[in-house]
Design an enzyme around this catalytic site. Structure first.
Site, PDB file in Angstrom:
ATOM      1  N   PRO A   1       0.900  -1.278   0.072  1.00  0.00           N
ATOM      2  CA  PRO A   1       0.010   0.031   0.036  1.00  0.00           C
ATOM      3  C   PRO A   1       1.072   1.305   0.088  1.00  0.00           C
ATOM      4  CG  PRO A   1       0.081  -1.137   2.068  1.00  0.00           C
ATOM      5  CD  PRO A   1       0.766  -1.909   1.275  1.00  0.00           C
TER       6      PRO A   1
ATOM      7  N   ARG B   1       0.361   1.230  -6.358  1.00  0.00           N
ATOM      8  CA  ARG B   1       0.040   2.614  -6.324  1.00  0.00           C
ATOM      9  C   ARG B   1       1.151   3.366  -7.036  1.00  0.00           C
ATOM     10  NH1 ARG B   1      -4.224   1.162  -5.740  1.00  0.00           N
ATOM     11  NH2 ARG B   1      -5.514   1.766  -3.997  1.00  0.00           N
TER      12      ARG B   1
ATOM     13  N   GLU C   1      -1.287  10.144 -12.033  1.00  0.00           N
ATOM     14  CA  GLU C   1      -2.418   9.778 -12.959  1.00  0.00           C
ATOM     15  C   GLU C   1      -3.784  10.326 -12.780  1.00  0.00           C
ATOM     16  OE1 GLU C   1      -4.569   5.924 -10.923  1.00  0.00           O
ATOM     17  OE2 GLU C   1      -2.410   5.767 -11.255  1.00  0.00           O
TER      18      GLU C   1
ATOM     19  N   HIS D   1      -4.641   2.028 -15.130  1.00  0.00           N
ATOM     20  CA  HIS D   1      -5.114   1.412 -13.953  1.00  0.00           C
ATOM     21  C   HIS D   1      -6.402   0.476 -13.965  1.00  0.00           C
ATOM     22  CE1 HIS D   1      -5.245   2.779  -9.505  1.00  0.00           C
ATOM     23  NE2 HIS D   1      -5.802   1.577  -9.756  1.00  0.00           N
TER      24      HIS D   1
END
Length: 332
Positions: free
Chosen positions: A205, A233, A262, A294
């Protein structure tokens, strides 16, 4: 109750509309929620957002003024939400606590194998009836080393696939996962993964301790020809350092389904616009870089799980229940 769902992908919409029971109505919009699009949410007690929504303090305050009391986000990540301010405003906030890890793990492997075997370049050539093999030389994954950075549910699924390829497994995480050790994984320091792995996949994460986890120092230590994949991420990788490593020619391939900047780019059609993000534009110029927007999670199986969790979050809010999906509970 009538729910507003924002940032809804076209393939997602019919699944959302079918999932909500008769006692609820859902209005689906492709528009992403932000301070600029706040008027769309006026009058809706419950708003379902996508992960690229901007839910900072001013946006949350605008939602409350418009009558919103519940935000249920259709993702596991929630770093786009100012939770402290949401609590101060009395908002209830929920997310999707978890979904099947296989979609992301399989997609990470899709990027890895496409890069290793030069699939995009090969397909482009054959469309032009160029059937040469020049520049398409790959390597066997079998017998080589996979470095799994983050061994939660997705990292474990990735490791299981790597084991199927016959790879040696190195792992790094704050805690040892017995499922991974049973697969034969050896837990090591992160620097050792970057020195020894032929394939590195990121599944941790994003938090202060993992921001730019992959930077100039670690990229300078990798083996020649390493394949680096990020479906976690975007900010796990320092993009400037990545550009330098690509120019140095040590990286065999880079697969990115996420990118640090992004927001405002991924999920949008930018085909007729000049690309304002110079780093992203430069990354696109490398033939050994494969970037997707994504989409690793985006399978019908996962979207159905996300939608089902969203319906439950609405019902739990109405019943005053706190669950594993609750980020900010309903005010008494």
């Amino acid at each position: 109750m009538e729910i507003l769902a924002t940032g809804v992908q076209r393939d997602e919409r019919p699944l959302l509309e079918r999932a909500f029971p008769a006692r609820h109505r859902v209005r689906c919009l492709e528009t992403v929620l932000s301070a600029d699009t706040l008027p769309l949410a006026a009058g809706y007690e419950a708003v379902s957002t996508s992960a690229n929504a901007t839910l900072d303090a001013p946006t949350l305050e605008g939602l409350v003024r418009g009558g919103t009391r519940l935000i249920t986000q259709r993702s596991t990540g929630y770093n786009n939400i100012d939770l402290d301010h949401a609590e101060r405003l009395g908002l209830t906030v929920a997310r999707v606590a978890a979904y099947s890890p296989y979609a992301v793990a399989e997609f990470a492997w899709t990027l890895a194998t496409a890069l290793n075997r030069r699939i995009v370049r090969a397909a482009s050539r054959t469309r032009d009836f160029d059937f040469r093999l020049d520049g398409l030389l790959g390597r066997d994954f079998h017998g080589r080393t996979a470095g799994v950075v983050g061994t939660g549910r997705i990292g474990t699924a990735f490791a299981a696939i790597a084991r199927g390829f016959g790879m040696r497994l190195l792992g790094w995480d704050i805690a040892v996962n017995l499922e991974c050790t049973e697969l034969g994984m050896e837990y090591v320091e992160l620097d050792r993964i970057f020195r020894e792995a032929d394939l590195i996949s990121l599944h941790v994460p994003l938090m202060p301790s993992t921001h730019h986890l992959v930077g100039a120092r670690r990229l300078a230590e990798v083996k020649d020809g390493v394949v680096l994949v990020n479906t976690g991420r975007g900010a796990l990788i320092d993009p400037a350092a990545l550009l330098d490593a690509l120019k140095a020619g040590t990286l065999g391939g880079v697969g990115l389904d996420v990118y640090e900047e992004e927001a405002g780019i991924f999920f949008y059609d930018k085909a007729l616009e000049a690309m304002s993000d110079d780093t992203l534009a430069r990354l696109m110029t490398f033939s050994n870089v494969l970037i997707t927007s994504h989409q690793a999670y985006f399978t019908v199986d996962v979207v159905e799980e996300i939608v089902a969790a969203t319906v439950r979050n609405v019902d739990d809010y109405l019943m005053g229940r706190i669950t594993e999906c609750t980020l900010v509970p309903r005010s008494p």
